[in-house]
Write a protein that holds these residues in place. Structure first.
Motif, mmCIF file in Angstrom:
data_model
loop_
_atom_site.group_PDB
_atom_site.id
_atom_site.type_symbol
_atom_site.label_atom_id
_atom_site.label_comp_id
_atom_site.label_asym_id
_atom_site.label_seq_id
_atom_site.Cartn_x
_atom_site.Cartn_y
_atom_site.Cartn_z
ATOM 1 N N VAL A 10 -25.951 34.974 -119.095
ATOM 2 C CA VAL A 10 -27.175 34.725 -119.861
ATOM 3 C C VAL A 10 -27.345 35.786 -120.943
ATOM 4 N N LEU A 11 -27.114 37.048 -120.612
ATOM 5 C CA LEU A 11 -27.246 38.115 -121.601
ATOM 6 C C LEU A 11 -26.224 37.964 -122.727
ATOM 7 N N THR A 18 -28.455 35.552 -130.897
ATOM 8 C CA THR A 18 -29.090 36.474 -131.829
ATOM 9 C C THR A 18 -28.190 36.729 -133.035
ATOM 10 N N LEU A 19 -26.909 36.945 -132.796
ATOM 11 C CA LEU A 19 -25.960 37.180 -133.873
ATOM 12 C C LEU A 19 -25.886 35.988 -134.829
ATOM 13 N N ALA A 24 -27.305 33.273 -139.887
ATOM 14 C CA ALA A 24 -27.876 32.095 -140.552
ATOM 15 C C ALA A 24 -29.029 32.489 -141.466
ATOM 16 N N ARG A 25 -29.854 33.428 -141.038
ATOM 17 C CA ARG A 25 -30.953 33.901 -141.888
ATOM 18 C C ARG A 25 -30.416 34.570 -143.148
ATOM 19 N N LEU A 38 -24.134 43.086 -138.887
ATOM 20 C CA LEU A 38 -23.672 42.106 -137.904
ATOM 21 C C LEU A 38 -22.174 42.197 -137.660
ATOM 22 N N CYS A 39 -21.472 42.962 -138.477
ATOM 23 C CA CYS A 39 -20.011 43.045 -138.402
ATOM 24 C C CYS A 39 -19.567 44.390 -137.846
ATOM 25 N N VAL A 40 -18.387 44.380 -137.245
ATOM 26 C CA VAL A 40 -17.797 45.623 -136.768
ATOM 27 C C VAL A 40 -17.263 46.406 -137.962
#
Length: 76
Positions: A10-11, A18-19, A24-25, A38-40
């Motif tokens: 679930v986590l 969330t990612l 998308a935003r 959001l990227c490494v």
């Protein structure tokens, strides 16, 4: 499955959700800078929707013209 494994699943799914939502935003808002966290480190974002090629080293550069296909071969 044990409760611990189910909780971990679930986590993990929440983290992925969330990612994807944050990406998308950023795309919907036309904000390539919002993709950086959001990227490494060392990742390359080549996104035709945002019209950028972004290296996660603190800089954003325009996409090369005429590049509609995916990334080409990389050398190691």
């Amino acid at each position: 499955m044990t409760q611990r494994v189910e909780l971990a699943t679930v986590l993990d799914r929440l983290a992925v959700d969330t990612l994807v939502t944050e990406y998308a935003r950023a795309v919907a808002g036309g904000d390539p800078e919002a993709c950086r966290p959001l990227c490494v480190p060392g990742a390359v974002l080549d996104d035709p929707v945002l019209d950028v090629r972004q290296e996660n080293r603190g800089r954003t550069v325009p996409r090369p013209q005429g590049r509609d296909e995916g990334p080409g071969p990389t050398s190691t």
